[in-house]
Design an enzyme around this catalytic site. Structure first.
Site, mmCIF file in Angstrom:
data_model
loop_
_atom_site.group_PDB
_atom_site.id
_atom_site.type_symbol
_atom_site.label_atom_id
_atom_site.label_comp_id
_atom_site.label_asym_id
_atom_site.label_seq_id
_atom_site.Cartn_x
_atom_site.Cartn_y
_atom_site.Cartn_z
ATOM 1 N N GLU A 102 0.830 -1.190 0.000
ATOM 2 C CA GLU A 102 0.000 0.000 0.000
ATOM 3 C C GLU A 102 0.874 1.254 0.000
ATOM 4 O OE1 GLU A 102 -4.241 -0.787 1.884
ATOM 5 O OE2 GLU A 102 -2.647 -0.784 3.362
ATOM 6 N N SER A 114 12.541 7.443 7.108
ATOM 7 C CA SER A 114 12.266 7.163 8.525
ATOM 8 C C SER A 114 12.801 5.781 8.882
ATOM 9 C CB SER A 114 10.748 7.214 8.756
ATOM 10 O OG SER A 114 10.448 6.874 10.086
ATOM 11 N N GLY A 130 7.610 -1.427 5.915
ATOM 12 C CA GLY A 130 9.011 -1.795 5.792
ATOM 13 C C GLY A 130 9.971 -0.833 6.453
ATOM 14 N N GLU A 131 11.197 -1.294 6.584
ATOM 15 C CA GLU A 131 12.266 -0.506 7.199
ATOM 16 C C GLU A 131 13.273 -0.182 6.075
ATOM 17 O OE1 GLU A 131 13.444 1.114 9.940
ATOM 18 O OE2 GLU A 131 15.196 1.329 8.657
ATOM 19 N N CYS A 159 8.166 -3.891 15.827
ATOM 20 C CA CYS A 159 7.916 -2.916 16.899
ATOM 21 C C CYS A 159 6.566 -3.254 17.541
ATOM 22 C CB CYS A 159 7.925 -1.495 16.352
ATOM 23 S SG CYS A 159 9.528 -1.083 15.626
ATOM 24 N N CYS A 193 3.463 8.699 0.673
ATOM 25 C CA CYS A 193 4.040 7.822 1.685
ATOM 26 C C CYS A 193 4.242 6.455 1.042
ATOM 27 C CB CYS A 193 3.099 7.735 2.884
ATOM 28 S SG CYS A 193 3.715 6.595 4.120
ATOM 29 N N SER A 209 12.903 6.784 14.446
ATOM 30 C CA SER A 209 11.812 6.283 15.282
ATOM 31 C C SER A 209 12.378 5.953 16.655
ATOM 32 C CB SER A 209 11.203 5.027 14.640
ATOM 33 O OG SER A 209 10.518 5.387 13.477
ATOM 34 N N LEU A 210 12.337 6.926 17.551
ATOM 35 C CA LEU A 210 12.993 6.772 18.854
ATOM 36 C C LEU A 210 12.073 6.041 19.857
ATOM 37 C CD1 LEU A 210 15.792 7.666 19.907
ATOM 38 C CD2 LEU A 210 14.606 9.494 21.115
ATOM 39 N N CYS A 255 7.505 -6.243 7.306
ATOM 40 C CA CYS A 255 8.626 -5.602 7.989
ATOM 41 C C CYS A 255 9.185 -6.585 9.020
ATOM 42 C CB CYS A 255 8.163 -4.328 8.707
ATOM 43 S SG CYS A 255 9.522 -3.401 9.463
ATOM 44 N N CYS A 305 -0.501 5.721 10.545
ATOM 45 C CA CYS A 305 0.875 5.201 10.745
ATOM 46 C C CYS A 305 0.965 3.818 11.356
ATOM 47 C CB CYS A 305 1.658 6.073 11.717
ATOM 48 S SG CYS A 305 2.077 7.624 11.084
ATOM 49 N N CYS A 346 3.120 -1.698 16.214
ATOM 50 C CA CYS A 346 2.956 -1.504 14.771
ATOM 51 C C CYS A 346 2.374 -2.760 14.123
ATOM 52 C CB CYS A 346 4.313 -1.180 14.142
ATOM 53 S SG CYS A 346 4.239 -0.972 12.351
ATOM 54 N N ASN A 382 -1.959 5.145 16.958
ATOM 55 C CA ASN A 382 -3.138 4.712 16.211
ATOM 56 C C ASN A 382 -3.460 3.318 16.699
ATOM 57 O OD1 ASN A 382 -3.429 6.995 14.405
ATOM 58 N ND2 ASN A 382 -1.482 6.321 13.543
HETATM 59 N N1 SAH Z 1 10.218 1.461 9.423
HETATM 60 C C1 SAH Z 1 10.254 2.894 9.442
HETATM 61 C C2 SAH Z 1 8.984 3.512 8.852
HETATM 62 C C3 SAH Z 1 7.771 3.163 9.682
HETATM 63 S S1 SAH Z 1 6.280 4.089 9.630
HETATM 64 C C4 SAH Z 1 10.433 3.362 10.882
HETATM 65 O O1 SAH Z 1 10.227 2.575 11.782
HETATM 66 O O2 SAH Z 1 10.790 4.510 11.080
HETATM 67 C C5 SAH Z 1 6.555 5.638 10.289
HETATM 68 C C6 SAH Z 1 6.312 5.816 11.788
HETATM 69 O O3 SAH Z 1 5.061 5.318 12.250
HETATM 70 C C7 SAH Z 1 7.376 5.141 12.611
HETATM 71 O O4 SAH Z 1 7.914 6.079 13.521
HETATM 72 C C8 SAH Z 1 6.596 4.081 13.327
HETATM 73 O O5 SAH Z 1 7.204 3.692 14.535
HETATM 74 C C9 SAH Z 1 5.272 4.765 13.534
HETATM 75 N N2 SAH Z 1 4.178 3.862 13.920
HETATM 76 C C10 SAH Z 1 4.123 2.531 13.763
HETATM 77 N N3 SAH Z 1 2.967 2.054 14.273
HETATM 78 C C11 SAH Z 1 2.275 3.103 14.759
HETATM 79 C C12 SAH Z 1 1.013 3.252 15.386
HETATM 80 N N4 SAH Z 1 0.243 2.212 15.599
HETATM 81 N N5 SAH Z 1 0.633 4.491 15.740
HETATM 82 C C13 SAH Z 1 1.408 5.558 15.498
HETATM 83 N N6 SAH Z 1 2.600 5.486 14.889
HETATM 84 C C14 SAH Z 1 3.050 4.266 14.535
#
Ligand code: SAH
Length: 367
Positions: free
Chosen positions: A95, A196, A164-165, A119, A108, A219-220, A115, A338, A122, A295
């Site tokens: 997507e 990201s 994906g990362e 996390c 985006c 993504s901290l 992925c 996200c 996610c 989310n």
């Molecule tokens: N793999 C990359 C891109 C991920 S999407 C990364 O981790 O940075 C972009 C952002 O959305 C990331 O910071 C991810 O941690 C965040 N994200 C993932 N799941 C989420 C959720 N359920 N609610 C809000 N942000 C989320």
């Protein structure tokens, strides 16, 4: 039997196309024309390339192809955010999302099917990794969507924040950025691209040396090693301290900053102490913080904090001089938010994939 393996123009840089044409005894300037047709005008068949001779077009037809994903489904949110389900050549699905906004329009884009980072909050992570996308498949998301939307000529931003990362698929991602940035194609400047990442350190260190360097978002999501180990499992390999050290050394362009994304999970990482620790961790880094109130989704064992908690967290950062914004979920009515992108490749009907994206940020800035 000799099988003719056609060269996929979607997958190659302009210089590779020039070489391929030369090898066929054709002048290299045709490469620019073809590259423009594909990347600037979104053309996928050689017949349409009307400034090329019939004979050359015939040869291209035999020797080349332009692999292009198919749009299987489009969903448009009331806020204009549009989510696309694309089918790749091998039948897998990804997507991509288009997020229109007053000042900037954004694509985006995904870099992998699924992925591997897992996390804890996610949904994409729950899928696990299926495969990497090729450079052509990453580029094609922009090419196909921009053509569909009739905005190939417009200016837009790209965020590598879909499935994906990106730093776990480094070479294809970098090649895709070079193709997207080529002045004879879409000419998307690296300033308009944001990558990201969870912080795959060896790849992050390599990124620091790239000529085509996008903006960086990290993504901290946590301020302690123990908690980040749990929320962002790659932290067990590349810890918070090392990651922040790498960020300190990262060559940030003049007047720019590294974005630190911080997902807010109710009563987990959203306390005033967390906010104060975050300020301390970021000292000495040219940083801005983007808060992502969770989310929520079925299967995700965390809750979104109240607006009051989000605002209090943002306020603590702002009062201490950290630039902070809160990411608004866009396209919630079409489940485009996200970390919620998930596709089931075994089905051809649109799966329960929920994308979700971002942008449209409200900014609290103390300066
Ligand atoms: N793999 C990359 C891109 C991920 S999407 C990364 O981790 O940075 C972009 C952002 O959305 C990331 O910071 C991810 O941690 C965040 N994200 C993932 N799941 C989420 C959720 N359920 N609610 C809000 N942000 C989320």
């Amino acid at each position: 039997m000799v099988t003719n393996v056609r060269i996929d123009i979607a997958e190659i840089e302009l210089s590779e196309l020039e070489r391929a044409l030369e090898e066929l005894g054709r002048p290299r300037f045709h490469a620019r024309q073809i590259f423009q047709w594909v990347h600037r005008r979104g053309v996928t068949g050689f017949d349409a390339m009307s400034d090329l001779g019939r004979d050359l077009r015939g040869q291209l037809e035999r020797e080349f192809c332009v692999t292009t994903p198919e749009i299987v489904r489009t969903e448009r949110s009331t806020d204009g955010t549009t989510k696309f389900l694309l089918r790749l050549a091998d039948g897998k699905h990804i997507e991509s999302v288009y997020i229109p906004d007053t000042f900037s329009n954004t694509f985006c884009v995904s870099t992998q099917v699924g992925c591997a980072m897992r996390c804890g909050f996610c949904l994409t992570g729950k899928m696990g990794i299926d495969r990497n996308l090729s450079a052509g498949e990453i580029v094609a998301q922009v090419r196909v969507l921009a053509r569909e939307l009739g905005i190939l000529e417009a200016r837009f931003n790209i965020v590598l924040m879909g499935m994906g990362e990106p730093l776990h698929n480094y070479d294809a991602t970098m090649k895709a950025l070079r193709i997207l940035g080529d002045e004879h194609g879409m000419a998307i400047s690296p300033r308009r691209v944001t990558l990201s990442t969870v912080g795959v350190l060896p790849a992050l260190e390599k990124l620091a040396t790239e000529p085509f360097m996008p903006n960086l978002a990290i993504s901290l999501h946590s301020t302690t090693e123990d908690q980040r180990d749990m929320l962002v499992p790659i932290n067990r390999k590349y810890g918070l301290k090392e990651l922040l050290d790498a960020c300190r050394k990262f060559p940030v362009k003049r007047r720019e900053r590294i974005t630190f994304e911080y997902v807010l999970l109710d009563d987990v990482n959203d306390t005033p102490d967390d906010a104060r620790r975050l300020v301390r961790l970021l000292s000495g880094i040219r940083a801005k913080v983007n808060l992502l109130p969770l989310n929520e989704a079925a299967g995700i064992p965390y809750e979104r904090p109240s607006d009051d908690r989000v605002n209090r967290f943002a306020q603590i950062l702002a009062e201490r001089g950290v630039t902070v914004s809160v990411r608004k979920s866009r396209g919630r009515d079409i489940r485009a938010a996200c970390g919620q992108l998930i596709t089931e490749t075994s089905r051809t009907t649109a799966p329960g994939q929920q994308l979700a994206m971002l942008m449209g940020q409200s900014t609290v800035d103390s300066r």
